[in-house]
Design an enzyme around this catalytic site. Structure first.
Site, PDB file in Angstrom:
ATOM      1  CE  LYS A 210      -1.903   2.771   2.702  1.00 59.45           C
ATOM      2  NZ  LYS A 210      -1.758   3.944   1.801  1.00 59.45           N
TER       3      LYS A 210
ATOM      4  N   GLY B 110       7.846   4.906   6.756  1.00 57.97           N
ATOM      5  CA  GLY B 110       7.031   6.102   6.947  1.00 57.97           C
ATOM      6  C   GLY B 110       7.398   6.824   8.223  1.00 57.97           C
ATOM      7  CB  SER B 111       5.670   9.546   9.961  1.00 57.87           C
ATOM      8  OG  SER B 111       4.412   8.953  10.206  1.00 57.87           O
TER       9      SER B 111
ATOM     10  N   GLY C  37       4.367   4.621  12.373  1.00 58.62           N
ATOM     11  CA  GLY C  37       5.121   3.399  12.659  1.00 58.62           C
ATOM     12  C   GLY C  37       4.771   2.816  14.019  1.00 58.62           C
TER      13      GLY C  37
ATOM     14  CD  GLU D  13      14.384   0.703   6.820  1.00 56.75           C
ATOM     15  OE1 GLU D  13      14.889   1.726   7.337  1.00 56.75           O
ATOM     16  OE2 GLU D  13      15.053  -0.294   6.509  1.00 56.75           O
TER      17      GLU D  13
ATOM     18  CB  CYS E 271      14.165   8.836   5.829  1.00 56.06           C
ATOM     19  SG  CYS E 271      14.958   7.774   4.626  1.00 56.06           S
TER      20      CYS E 271
ATOM     21  CD  GLU F 176      11.520  12.798   9.381  1.00 58.07           C
ATOM     22  OE1 GLU F 176      10.436  12.344   9.778  1.00 58.07           O
ATOM     23  OE2 GLU F 176      12.306  12.157   8.661  1.00 58.07           O
TER      24      GLU F 176
END
Ligand code: NAD
Length: 511
Positions: free
Chosen positions: A200, A253-254, A258, A275, A309, A405
């Site tokens: 997805k 993703g974030s 996550g 990740e 990232c 971030e």
């Protein structure tokens, strides 16, 4: 972040779309956008989602959320296809993987153009990333017939050996910043290890991932081996993570999402790889070749509009060269050619979506109170989600802008006095994805690389990655590894087989 659903009936047809979307109709055989499930485009039934051109703020196309129904059909299709896939010989799987790489190369220019248009990536970046997707399939094609077990010299009369077996059906979720790159990055090792996949991608930029699923089948993989869902996180994504047919979850993703995904996977006892984000330190010592360090610092944070990232978002500079480095980086940032992603001269495009633009704007606005804006600092007054390269000086490592971030072209410069302080500042973060050190002293380069708590460290370089090397995070940047041999191992499990070779051996009663 979810896009706003559009009013009912307003999904624009692809017939009015820009030429970069022609490849969709050619490869998918329809103008409709939907999930790619069991070799078909499956229209969604949920909320309507608009795909917006980030450089123009115009609607490119739209689709309906595939939601739970698409996921359920996709997991079934992947399970059936995986059994066929695992039934092939390892060398047959390798040949098909190589063929996927060839398919990507054959359609490279059109995929890159579609990625540039829909993700807002400069064409040169999109072309480089699509080329890397071909390399990923080629690299893992070579691994397909080289995953073998070991014979263990046990102290009994058994022949004890291991074999590596695929998990079955893998769920993968990816973000919007490098869609086709991230899809290839995770699909290639998953397939090389013998799995089926339901992927997805971000609802904001799913088109090139959907095309990739079609190319997998054109290369001869069983229909349904790779299914891609056009759908939203809370509906399709959540169903995917919690589906009982999923054997492993791989999330890119974030950190916030996550965390939710790891918790949902844990409820099912489904293992996962995460990740996540980063706040990477880019350390410049006064013995570095400053031209290269400054150029490297600009590329580390401004390329891709900082939507990476591993972006070098904390620039730690030795005090003796701090002002000089800051001044030169400010000038480089201001001179970067920012514009239409389709223009081959563009170095930096827009950020991918409005919500991200607003987040960057708000974070820089908050940081202004305590920092000096050397360059940038305000969204550009033009159509498109453009935010200029931005350098903030006078930042403390504990400030919000140095700890959270941004995921945009914003770097905070922080001075340090000596090596010990540089390492302490670099490691004073929850994240641990990447970092870099610029120095003329080889011993210092190795020393600092060893001391940094990060999954990737560059010495006199930044942002080079390759499918051959492992990649992943320490701390809040996640767990598990992608790429290289370590990434391949995430997609299979070892099984130990004990064969008694002595018919007279005493039968074990207990261990
Ligand atoms: P995100 O976490 O918002 O979304 C990532 C994916 O998760 C999307 O496909 C989204 O639809 C899906 N999702 C959202 N909610 C979900 C839910 N409840 N259940 C299941 N799936 C759900 O991330 P983003 O904003 O798209 O991407 C930016 C982030 O990605 C940054 O933090 C960046 O650092 C990170 N990132 C990490 C890497 C890496 O390799 N470490 C690479 C690229 C990006």
């Amino acid at each position: 972040m979810s896009p706003a659903p559009t009013p009912s009936g307003s999904i624009p047809a692809l017939t009015s779309a820009p030429p970069e979307l022609d490849i969709w109709q050619r490869l998918m055989g329809t103008t409709e956008i939907g999930s790619h499930v069991a070799g078909q485009v499956l229209p969604g039934t949920g909320d309507e989602v608009e795909l917006v051109d980030p450089a123009a703020e115009t609607v490119l196309a739209g689709y309906r959320d595939g939601a739970e129904a698409a996921v359920d059909a996709a997991v079934d299709a992947a399970a059936s296809a995986q059994r066929i896939w695992w039934g092939l010989t390892a060398s047959e799987r390798g040949r098909i993987l190589w063929g996927i790489g060839a398919q990507v190369r054959e359609h490279l220019e059109q995929i890159a153009r579609l990625e540039a248009r829909s993700a807002g990536k400069p064409l040169q970046d999109a072309t480089g990333e699509t080329t890397k997707v071909a390399e990923m399939f080629e690299y893992y094609a070579g691994w397909a017939d080289k995953q073998h077990g070991e014979v263990i010299p046990v102290p009994t009369s058994h022949l004890t050996y291991t074999v590596r077996e695929p998990y079955g059906v893998i769920a993968q979720m990816t973000p919007w910043n490098a869609p086709v790159f991230t899809a290839g990055w995770q699909l290639a090792p998953a397939l090389a290890a013998g799995n089926g996949v339901v992927l997805k991608p971000s609802e904001l930029s799913p088109l090139t991932s959907l095309l990739l699923a079609r190319l997998v089948e054109r290369a001869g993989a069983p229909v349904g081996l790779v299914n891609v869902i056009a759908g939203l996180g809370p509906t399709a994504g959540n169903r995917l993570v919690t589906h009982p047919g999923i054997a492993k979850v791989v999330f890119v993703g974030s950190p916030a999402t996550g965390r939710r995904i790891a918790a949902a996977a844990a409820e099912q006892l489904t293992p996962c790889v995460l990740e996540l984000g980063g706040k990477s330190a880019n350390i410049v010592f006064d013995d570095a070749i400053l031209d290269r360090a400054v150029g490297g610092a600009a590329a580390a944070i401004f390329s891709g509009s900082g939507q990476s990232c591993v972006a070098g978002s904390r620039l730690l500079v030795q005090r003796s060269v701090h002002d000089q480095v800051v001044e030169r980086l400010g000038k480089l940032g201001a001179a970067i050619r920012q514009g239409d992603p389709m223009d081959p001269d563009t170095q930096v495009g827009p950020v991918q979506n409005r919500a991200q633009l607003e987040r960057i704007t708000a974070m820089v606005q908050d940081a202004r109170a305590g920092a000096e804006v050397v360059t940038g600092g305000m969204r550009l007054e033009r159509p498109g989600f453009f935010y200029p390269p931005t350098l903030l000086a006078g930042v403390a490592n504990t400030d919000d802008i140095a700890q959270r971030e941004v995921f945009g072209p914003v770097v905070a410069a922080i001075p340090f006095d000596d090596e010990e302080e540089a390492i302490a500042l670099a490691n004073a973060t929850d994240f641990g994805l990447a970092g870099a050190v610029w120095t003329g002293a080889a011993d210092r380069g190795h020393r600092v690389a060893a001391a940094l708590r990060a999954g990737t460290v560059w010495v006199n370089s930044y942002k080079t990655i390759n499918v051959m090397a492992p990649f992943g995070g320490f701390g809040h940047s996640g767990f598990g590894r992608s790429s290289g041999y370590d990434g391949l191992l995430e997609y299979s499990e070892p099984k130990a087989v004990w064969v008694e070779t002595d018919a007279e051996a005493p039968l074990a009663f207990g261990y």
